[in-house]
Design a protein around this motif. Structure first.
Motif: not given
Length: 214
Positions: A89-94, A143-152
Motif C-alpha cells: 500500500p501507498t498513500s492514496p495521494s501518491d 478492486t477490478p471495479w472500484i478506484q483504490l489508488p493506494s492499492l494499485l
C-alpha cells in the motif's frame, strides 16, 4: 467425481484465514488436499493431512515446480483455488510511490502468474476422467471495479485475473471446465465482507467445485 480415486484439491495461498478453512472443507468432502504458500511449514501441513508444497507464486519457475510436484505425488487437480495475492500500500495521494519492481511483484503474484496457473490447471483437467467435475476458483475482491489508488499493484493484478478467468470460462466452459472469480459480499448490502470469512469461502468453493454445471 472420479470413482477410481479421490479427487485432488490444490489450495494456493495457504495463509491464516481463508486457506486453512478452504482446505478443511475440501478434505471433509473427500478430496485429497495439497496446500501451497511462500512461507509454509510442510511438516505441519502433513500433520494436518495435506501435501504441503512450499512455493513462491511470484516466481514462474516455482509455480511450475509446484504443479510438477502436485501431479507427481497426488495427480492432477480437479479443483484449484488461487488465493495468493501481494500488496504494498501507498498513500492514496501518491499511487506511484512504489518502485517499478515492487509494483511488478504485486501484479505478478496477484494476477499475471495466474495465467500459468490457469494453463497448468487446464492441462491437468484434460487428464481427469470424463465424469470428474473440474473448477478453477480465483479469490477476488472489488478492486477490478472500484478506484483504490493506494492499492494499485493489487488492483491491476486482480483485473488481470478477471480477464484470464473470463476468457478461460468462455473458451473452456463447453468442455465442462469451470473458471470463477469469487469474492464474499454482505447479504444485507451486497458490499464487501471485511474481513472475509474462511468458513463461507470453504462452503461456497466446495459447492462450486463438486457440482457439475447444470
Amino acid at each position: 467425481m472420479s470413482t477410481i480415486s479421490k479427487p485432488v484439491a490444490f489450495i494456493i495461498g495457504y495463509g491464516s484465514n481463508l486457506g486453512p478453512a478452504i482446505a478443511r472443507k475440501f478434505k471433509s468432502e473427500g478430496f485429497s488436499v495439497a496446500v501451497s504458500a511462500r512461507k509454509l511449514n510442510e511438516k505441519a501441513a502433513k500433520e494436518d493431512g495435506y501435501l504441503g508444497i512450499q512455493a513462491d507464486f511470484g516466481d514462474i519457475a516455482s509455480v511450475r515446480n509446484a504443479f510438477d510436484r502436485l501431479e507427481s505425488e497426488l495427480g492432477p487437480a480437479a479443483a484449484v483455488i488461487y488465493n495468493a495475492a501481494s500488496s504494498s500500500p501507498t498513500s492514496p495521494s501518491d499511487p506511484l510511490a512504489n518502485s517499478y519492481e515492487t509494483f511488478l511483484g504485486n501484479v505478478n503474484v496477484t494476477g499475471v502468474n495466474v495465467y500459468e496457473v490457469a494453463r497448468r490447471t487446464k492441462a491437468g483437467f484434460e487428464k481427469l476422467p470424463a465424469e470428474t467435475p473440474r473448477a478453477f476458483i480465483g479469490t477476488g475482491n472489488l478492486t477490478p471495479w472500484i478506484q483504490l489508488p493506494s492499492l494499485l499493484g493489487l488492483s491491476v493484478g486482480k483485473r488481470a485475473m478477471v480477464n484470464i478467468v473470463e476468457s478461460s470460462a468462455a473458451a473452456y466452459g463447453p468442455q465442462g471446465y469451470r473458471f470463477y472469480f469469487a469474492h464474499e459480499v454482505k447479504g444485507s448490502t451486497g458490499g464487501p465482507q471485511i474481513p472475509p470469512t474462511g468458513q463461507a469461502h470453504g462452503k461456497r468453493y466446495t459447492v462450486q467445485a463438486v457440482n457439475c454445471p447444470s
